[in-house]
Each structure stands twice: as C-alpha cells, then as structure tokens.
Design a protein around this motif. Structure first.
Motif, PDB file in Angstrom:
ATOM      1  N   VAL A  12       0.816  -1.136  -0.142  1.00  0.00           N
ATOM      2  CA  VAL A  12       0.070  -0.114   0.021  1.00  0.00           C
ATOM      3  C   VAL A  12       1.037   1.353   0.062  1.00  0.00           C
ATOM      4  CG1 VAL A  12      -0.027   0.040   2.532  1.00  0.00           C
ATOM      5  CG2 VAL A  12      -1.935   1.179   1.073  1.00  0.00           C
ATOM      6  N   GLN A  13       0.426   2.355  -0.572  1.00  0.00           N
ATOM      7  CA  GLN A  13       1.240   3.609  -0.620  1.00  0.00           C
ATOM      8  C   GLN A  13       1.176   4.225   0.827  1.00  0.00           C
ATOM      9  OE1 GLN A  13      -0.258   5.844  -3.959  1.00  0.00           O
ATOM     10  NE2 GLN A  13       0.842   4.592  -5.447  1.00  0.00           N
ATOM     11  N   PRO A  14       2.029   5.109   1.085  1.00  0.00           N
ATOM     12  CA  PRO A  14       1.946   5.902   2.250  1.00  0.00           C
ATOM     13  C   PRO A  14       0.581   6.670   2.256  1.00  0.00           C
ATOM     14  CG  PRO A  14       4.180   5.910   1.304  1.00  0.00           C
ATOM     15  CD  PRO A  14       3.105   5.294   0.458  1.00  0.00           C
ATOM     16  N   GLY A  15      -0.117   6.779   3.603  1.00  0.00           N
ATOM     17  CA  GLY A  15      -1.474   7.459   3.689  1.00  0.00           C
ATOM     18  C   GLY A  15      -2.482   6.361   3.464  1.00  0.00           C
ATOM     19  N   GLY A  16      -2.205   5.371   2.771  1.00  0.00           N
ATOM     20  CA  GLY A  16      -3.524   4.331   2.459  1.00  0.00           C
ATOM     21  C   GLY A  16      -3.878   3.538   3.924  1.00  0.00           C
ATOM     22  N   SER A  17      -4.853   2.628   3.481  1.00  0.00           N
ATOM     23  CA  SER A  17      -5.427   1.976   4.382  1.00  0.00           C
ATOM     24  C   SER A  17      -5.246   0.444   4.147  1.00  0.00           C
ATOM     25  CB  SER A  17      -6.647   2.126   4.651  1.00  0.00           C
ATOM     26  OG  SER A  17      -6.926   3.423   5.265  1.00  0.00           O
ATOM     27  N   LEU A  18      -5.208  -0.334   4.975  1.00  0.00           N
ATOM     28  CA  LEU A  18      -5.450  -1.974   5.143  1.00  0.00           C
ATOM     29  C   LEU A  18      -6.059  -2.674   6.353  1.00  0.00           C
ATOM     30  CD1 LEU A  18      -1.745  -3.362   3.987  1.00  0.00           C
ATOM     31  CD2 LEU A  18      -3.770  -3.620   2.688  1.00  0.00           C
ATOM     32  N   VAL A  63       0.964   3.706  16.827  1.00  0.00           N
ATOM     33  CA  VAL A  63      -0.039   3.437  15.879  1.00  0.00           C
ATOM     34  C   VAL A  63      -1.195   4.114  16.610  1.00  0.00           C
ATOM     35  CG1 VAL A  63       0.924   1.311  15.163  1.00  0.00           C
ATOM     36  CG2 VAL A  63      -0.761   1.380  17.276  1.00  0.00           C
ATOM     37  N   LYS A  64      -1.344   4.580  17.837  1.00  0.00           N
ATOM     38  CA  LYS A  64      -2.399   5.318  18.439  1.00  0.00           C
ATOM     39  C   LYS A  64      -3.154   6.475  17.234  1.00  0.00           C
ATOM     40  CE  LYS A  64      -1.487   4.601  23.533  1.00  0.00           C
ATOM     41  NZ  LYS A  64      -1.225   5.363  24.432  1.00  0.00           N
ATOM     42  N   GLY A  65      -4.570   6.225  17.326  1.00  0.00           N
ATOM     43  CA  GLY A  65      -5.034   7.354  16.463  1.00  0.00           C
ATOM     44  C   GLY A  65      -5.202   6.715  14.968  1.00  0.00           C
ATOM     45  N   ARG A  66      -4.165   5.675  14.414  1.00  0.00           N
ATOM     46  CA  ARG A  66      -4.155   5.312  13.308  1.00  0.00           C
ATOM     47  C   ARG A  66      -4.873   4.001  12.831  1.00  0.00           C
ATOM     48  NH1 ARG A  66       0.346   4.919  10.874  1.00  0.00           N
ATOM     49  NH2 ARG A  66       1.832   4.349  12.581  1.00  0.00           N
ATOM     50  N   PHE A  67      -4.580   3.193  13.841  1.00  0.00           N
ATOM     51  CA  PHE A  67      -4.867   1.843  14.121  1.00  0.00           C
ATOM     52  C   PHE A  67      -6.071   1.454  14.989  1.00  0.00           C
ATOM     53  CE2 PHE A  67      -0.510  -0.400  12.697  1.00  0.00           C
ATOM     54  CZ  PHE A  67      -0.658   0.487  11.362  1.00  0.00           C
ATOM     55  N   TYR A  77      -9.591  -8.247  14.178  1.00  0.00           N
ATOM     56  CA  TYR A  77      -9.232  -7.395  12.938  1.00  0.00           C
ATOM     57  C   TYR A  77      -8.222  -6.243  13.382  1.00  0.00           C
ATOM     58  CZ  TYR A  77     -13.551  -9.615  11.691  1.00  0.00           C
ATOM     59  OH  TYR A  77     -14.559 -10.886  11.448  1.00  0.00           O
ATOM     60  N   LEU A  78      -7.636  -5.901  12.377  1.00  0.00           N
ATOM     61  CA  LEU A  78      -6.538  -4.605  12.789  1.00  0.00           C
ATOM     62  C   LEU A  78      -7.078  -3.711  11.477  1.00  0.00           C
ATOM     63  CD1 LEU A  78      -4.586  -3.252  14.710  1.00  0.00           C
ATOM     64  CD2 LEU A  78      -2.962  -4.147  13.058  1.00  0.00           C
ATOM     65  N   GLN A  79      -7.801  -2.612  12.019  1.00  0.00           N
ATOM     66  CA  GLN A  79      -7.903  -1.366  10.734  1.00  0.00           C
ATOM     67  C   GLN A  79      -6.668  -0.469  10.708  1.00  0.00           C
ATOM     68  OE1 GLN A  79     -10.364  -1.335   8.243  1.00  0.00           O
ATOM     69  NE2 GLN A  79      -8.939   0.327   7.525  1.00  0.00           N
ATOM     70  N   MET A  80      -5.967  -0.581   9.745  1.00  0.00           N
ATOM     71  CA  MET A  80      -4.785   0.457   9.734  1.00  0.00           C
ATOM     72  C   MET A  80      -5.128   1.563   8.654  1.00  0.00           C
ATOM     73  SD  MET A  80      -1.803  -2.635  10.056  1.00  0.00           S
ATOM     74  CE  MET A  80      -2.039  -3.296   8.130  1.00  0.00           C
ATOM     75  N   ASN A  81      -5.109   2.719   9.013  1.00  0.00           N
ATOM     76  CA  ASN A  81      -5.378   3.919   8.463  1.00  0.00           C
ATOM     77  C   ASN A  81      -4.039   4.799   8.312  1.00  0.00           C
ATOM     78  OD1 ASN A  81      -7.811   3.042   8.021  1.00  0.00           O
ATOM     79  ND2 ASN A  81      -8.528   4.156   9.729  1.00  0.00           N
ATOM     80  N   SER A  82      -3.893   5.618   7.744  1.00  0.00           N
ATOM     81  CA  SER A  82      -2.637   6.716   7.449  1.00  0.00           C
ATOM     82  C   SER A  82      -1.417   5.787   7.690  1.00  0.00           C
ATOM     83  CB  SER A  82      -2.897   7.698   8.667  1.00  0.00           C
ATOM     84  OG  SER A  82      -4.231   8.332   8.477  1.00  0.00           O
TER      85      SER A  82
END
Length: 120
Positions: A12-18, A63-67, A77-82
C-alpha cells in the motif's frame, strides 16, 4: 489443536489503509485476549494492539489514532489507516486461549504472519 490464520496484508502507498483479519479455530474453550504484533527485518517482535475480553484495548504509541483493533466471536481485526513506511513489517496474530474447560491454563498461539509493505 488451535490454529490462527491471518489475511489482508499487502502493498500500500503511504497514507493508505489496510485491514488485517485473523481467524481462530480448533479446540477452543475460551479466548482470553487477542492481539497483533509486528516484526520488521532485524528488529524484535513488538506489540501493535491487543484486545481483552472484547472491551479493553491497548495500542503501541506509534499507532495510536491510526490503527483500530476489534473482534467478533473467534476473529480479530486490525484496521490500519494513514499507513507510514515505518509500519512495514510482518504482522502476526496472537491469541491467549484456554483450550479445555477442565484445564484453566491459557496458552499463547501465533499465526503464520502476513506481510505489510508501505511504499510509494
């Protein structure tokens, strides 16, 4: 026997999500906690996030605030943003499971790992 199977890694590109998923199966009486760890090349395996009894969550400062970790039944599940390049690592699912009702001990189980690469 208990198995943990992860899915959802990738490039994934920087700033993306998985979104990572982990399914627990096998001889399971109770799941006490589930979590995600990660290991980058040449580094130790570190806790990313954990969830206990479906309510209490804990995150690494990085990862606080992003995951966001969540669970349902025998899934975590782990939602990973930014996402950032420094998030690149192999991500491992972990579960502390009591396999049998008559044996109070909970054991650590690990998934096989899924690669997450953040790069442009």
């Amino acid at each position: 026997q208990v198995q943990l199977v992860e899915s959802g890694g990738g490039l994934v590109q920087p700033g993306g999500s998985l979104r990572l998923s982990c399914a627990a199966s096998g001889s399971i009486f109770r799941i006490n906690a589930m979590g995600w760890y990660r290991q980058a090349p040449g580094k130790q395996r570190d806790l990313v996030a954990s969830i206990i009894s479906g309510d209490s969550t804990n995150y690494a400062d990085s990862v606080k605030g992003r995951f966001t970790i969540s669970n349902a039944k025998q899934m975590v599940y782990l939602q990973m943003n930014s996402l950032k390049p420094e998030d690149t690592a192999v991500y491992y699912c972990n579960a502390k499971i009591q396999p049998r009702h008559y044996e109070p001990t909970a054991y650590d189980y690990w998934g096989q790992g899924t690669q997450v690469t953040v790069s442009s």
